[in-house]
Design a protein around this motif. Structure first.
Motif, mmCIF file in Angstrom:
data_model
loop_
_atom_site.group_PDB
_atom_site.id
_atom_site.type_symbol
_atom_site.label_atom_id
_atom_site.label_comp_id
_atom_site.label_asym_id
_atom_site.label_seq_id
_atom_site.Cartn_x
_atom_site.Cartn_y
_atom_site.Cartn_z
ATOM 1 N N VAL A 74 0.836 -1.204 0.000
ATOM 2 C CA VAL A 74 0.000 0.000 0.000
ATOM 3 C C VAL A 74 0.871 1.254 0.000
ATOM 4 O O VAL A 74 0.585 2.243 -0.679
ATOM 5 C CB VAL A 74 -0.956 -0.016 1.217
ATOM 6 C CG1 VAL A 74 -1.750 1.274 1.320
ATOM 7 C CG2 VAL A 74 -1.904 -1.201 1.104
ATOM 8 N N ALA A 78 0.839 4.233 -2.729
ATOM 9 C CA ALA A 78 0.633 5.654 -2.430
ATOM 10 C C ALA A 78 1.638 6.521 -3.189
ATOM 11 O O ALA A 78 1.279 7.511 -3.830
ATOM 12 C CB ALA A 78 0.755 5.882 -0.928
ATOM 13 N N LEU A 139 3.223 15.200 4.495
ATOM 14 C CA LEU A 139 2.499 16.449 4.218
ATOM 15 C C LEU A 139 2.961 17.549 5.184
ATOM 16 O O LEU A 139 3.163 18.695 4.791
ATOM 17 C CB LEU A 139 0.999 16.227 4.342
ATOM 18 C CG LEU A 139 0.352 15.383 3.250
ATOM 19 C CD1 LEU A 139 -1.069 14.982 3.645
ATOM 20 C CD2 LEU A 139 0.348 16.120 1.907
ATOM 21 N N VAL A 156 -1.025 17.748 -4.929
ATOM 22 C CA VAL A 156 -2.120 17.834 -3.948
ATOM 23 C C VAL A 156 -2.475 19.260 -3.544
ATOM 24 O O VAL A 156 -3.358 19.479 -2.725
ATOM 25 C CB VAL A 156 -1.816 16.998 -2.681
ATOM 26 C CG1 VAL A 156 -1.534 15.552 -3.037
ATOM 27 C CG2 VAL A 156 -0.643 17.600 -1.909
ATOM 28 N N GLY A 168 -6.522 20.916 3.466
ATOM 29 C CA GLY A 168 -7.285 19.817 2.870
ATOM 30 C C GLY A 168 -6.573 18.480 2.846
ATOM 31 O O GLY A 168 -7.090 17.492 3.411
ATOM 32 N N LEU A 176 -8.464 9.267 6.951
ATOM 33 C CA LEU A 176 -8.136 7.884 6.566
ATOM 34 C C LEU A 176 -7.633 7.109 7.788
ATOM 35 O O LEU A 176 -8.037 5.968 8.027
ATOM 36 C CB LEU A 176 -7.066 7.870 5.471
ATOM 37 C CG LEU A 176 -7.406 8.500 4.116
ATOM 38 C CD1 LEU A 176 -6.238 8.308 3.142
ATOM 39 C CD2 LEU A 176 -8.676 7.933 3.526
HETATM 40 C C1 LIG Z 1 -5.394 15.890 -2.862
HETATM 41 C C2 LIG Z 1 -5.869 15.203 -1.657
HETATM 42 C C3 LIG Z 1 -6.669 15.817 -0.760
HETATM 43 C C4 LIG Z 1 -7.183 17.226 -0.894
HETATM 44 O O1 LIG Z 1 -8.575 17.268 -0.958
HETATM 45 C C5 LIG Z 1 -5.411 13.778 -1.430
HETATM 46 C C6 LIG Z 1 -4.044 13.703 -0.709
HETATM 47 C C7 LIG Z 1 -3.495 12.267 -0.841
HETATM 48 C C8 LIG Z 1 -2.260 11.985 0.026
HETATM 49 C C9 LIG Z 1 -1.148 12.920 -0.227
HETATM 50 C C10 LIG Z 1 -1.774 10.563 -0.242
HETATM 51 C C11 LIG Z 1 -2.635 9.550 0.521
HETATM 52 C C12 LIG Z 1 -2.222 8.124 0.165
HETATM 53 C C13 LIG Z 1 -3.053 7.114 0.952
HETATM 54 C C14 LIG Z 1 -2.837 7.264 2.419
HETATM 55 C C15 LIG Z 1 -2.699 5.690 0.586
HETATM 56 C C16 LIG Z 1 -3.117 5.357 -0.838
HETATM 57 C C17 LIG Z 1 -2.762 3.909 -1.132
HETATM 58 C C18 LIG Z 1 -3.370 3.388 -2.413
HETATM 59 C C19 LIG Z 1 -3.044 1.936 -2.602
HETATM 60 C C20 LIG Z 1 -2.985 4.219 -3.619
#
Ligand SMILES: C/C(=C\CO)CCC[C@H](C)CCC[C@H](C)CCCC(C)C
Ligand SMILES: Nc1ccn([C@@H]2O[C@H](COP(=O)(O)OP(=O)(O)OP(=O)(O)O)[C@@H](O)[C@H]2O)c(=O)n1
Length: 301
Positions: A74, A78, A139, A156, A168, A176
């Motif tokens: 996972v 990511a 982040l 992002v 955000g 999560l």
């Molecule tokens: C742009 C985002 C939110 C603003 O509204 C999303 C940010 C995403 C994070 C930087 C990355 C998160 C990754 C997950 C914790 C795990 C994903 C695993 C999957 C198998 C791709």
């Protein structure tokens, strides 16, 4: 903010370690829902009497190996997801705004879909939560400009400013973590909440920007096209995720009642998202929170 994120990572890691020091291997979910509770309890008692210390140790070691492998998988996913969309944006294959929303949609939904690859042990949820915890740290470190991961920031943030990562996106990964640890595979609440935050809220932006000419009377920043899309897509993604986990034996649902309940959750989440409060309360807090409260009220667990 940074201290809070580091504390949450430390808590998740400590809890995972603690769970493996004093945990019992839970029965595989596939046996419990398919057998009546008395018979499955009898089988479990007989099964545990037969389990020798070495077999039990092998069980613990097997679960640990499975969870470590799932975490690595996972974790790689990511990085791969953010790297892929960053490249698509750099090559001008997709525009930055769409890329960001697709990362918003797919990150959380793929994370949710990955939960079944973790073991049945009680500590598995902490291994799963480790990936968003590391991304939380990522982040914060980039948001505070301790380091500069250009790919992450471009993928992002709205305008490419590092400090945007502390709103955000940070709230998103904290949700999560919360859903993995508190609700996990045992409750529909986390599944529905992530479906609404990732699928519903994500599609609202994409459809609203393109087809949102008719605005909502009480919020000229939002449109009927965006909100209707959120309601429908959020509902479909939530029902699909519930069916996915139900088919794997983690939850059992009365589908007629479930459809009504999920429709109510989707309506409430869509209404909350449409309210003119995004400058005060981020959608990545208000939408999942509204979904969790409503889901818990209608499902009860
Ligand atoms: C742009 C985002 C939110 C603003 O509204 C999303 C940010 C995403 C994070 C930087 C990355 C998160 C990754 C997950 C914790 C795990 C994903 C695993 C999957 C198998 C791709
Ligand atoms: N119900 C909605 C939601 C969004 N939008 C459109 O999508 C844009 C961005 O939506 P918003 O929810 O405000 O996104 P944010 O969460 O603020 O943006 P980001 O996720 O990029 O932080 C809005 O300006 C609007 O044009 C819409 O028309 N109707």
């Amino acid at each position: 903010m940074a201290y809070g994120a580091i504390v949450s990572l430390g808590a998740a890691t400590t809890a995972a370690a603690a769970h493996y020091l004093c945990r019992r291997v839970a029965a595989p979910p596939s046996t419990l829902p398919l057998l009546p509770p008395t018979l499955s309890a009898h089988i479990l008692i007989q099964h545990s009497k037969l389990r020798r210390p070495r077999a039990a140790a092998a069980g613990v070691g097997g679960s640990l190996l499975q969870d470590a492998g799932a975490t690595a998988l996972v974790f790689g996913g990511a990085y791969g997801l953010v790297f892929t969309f960053d490249n698509l944006t750099r090559r001008c294959i997709i525009e930055q705004k769409l890329s960001r929303k697709l990362v918003h949609i797919f990150s959380g939904l793929l994370f949710l879909a990955s939960w079944p690859i973790f073991s049945t042990s009680t500590g598995a949820r902490y291994f799963a939560a480790f990936v968003p915890s590391i991304n939380c740290l990522r982040l914060v470190i980039n948001g505070l400009s301790f380091t500069t991961d250009e790919g992450l920031i471009k993928s992002v943030s709205r305008e490419g400013k590092p400090e945007e990562l502390l709103r955000g996106p940070l709230f998103y990964v904290l949700v999560l973590i919360l859903c993995a640890i508190v609700f996990w595979r045992d409750s529909p609440v986390g599944m529905i909440s992530l479906a609404m935050m990732c699928g519903g809220d994500g599609i609202a932006d994409i459809m609203g920007r393109r087809f949102g000419s008719i605005k909502i009377p009480y919020n000229p920043q939002k449109s009927w096209a965006g909100s209707i899309s959120m309601f429908l897509f959020g509902f479909l993604v939530a029902i699909s995720m519930l069916y996915y986990f139900s088919a794997l034996g983690y939850i059992q649902l009365d589908w007629m009642k479930t459809a009504e309940r999920v429709a109510l959750v989707s309506f409430v989440a869509t209404f909350v998202e449409s309210l003119p409060m995004n400058d005060r309360v981020d959608d990545n807090i208000s939408v999942p929170l509204a979904s969790m409260v409503t889901s818990f009220m209608v499902f009860g667990y």
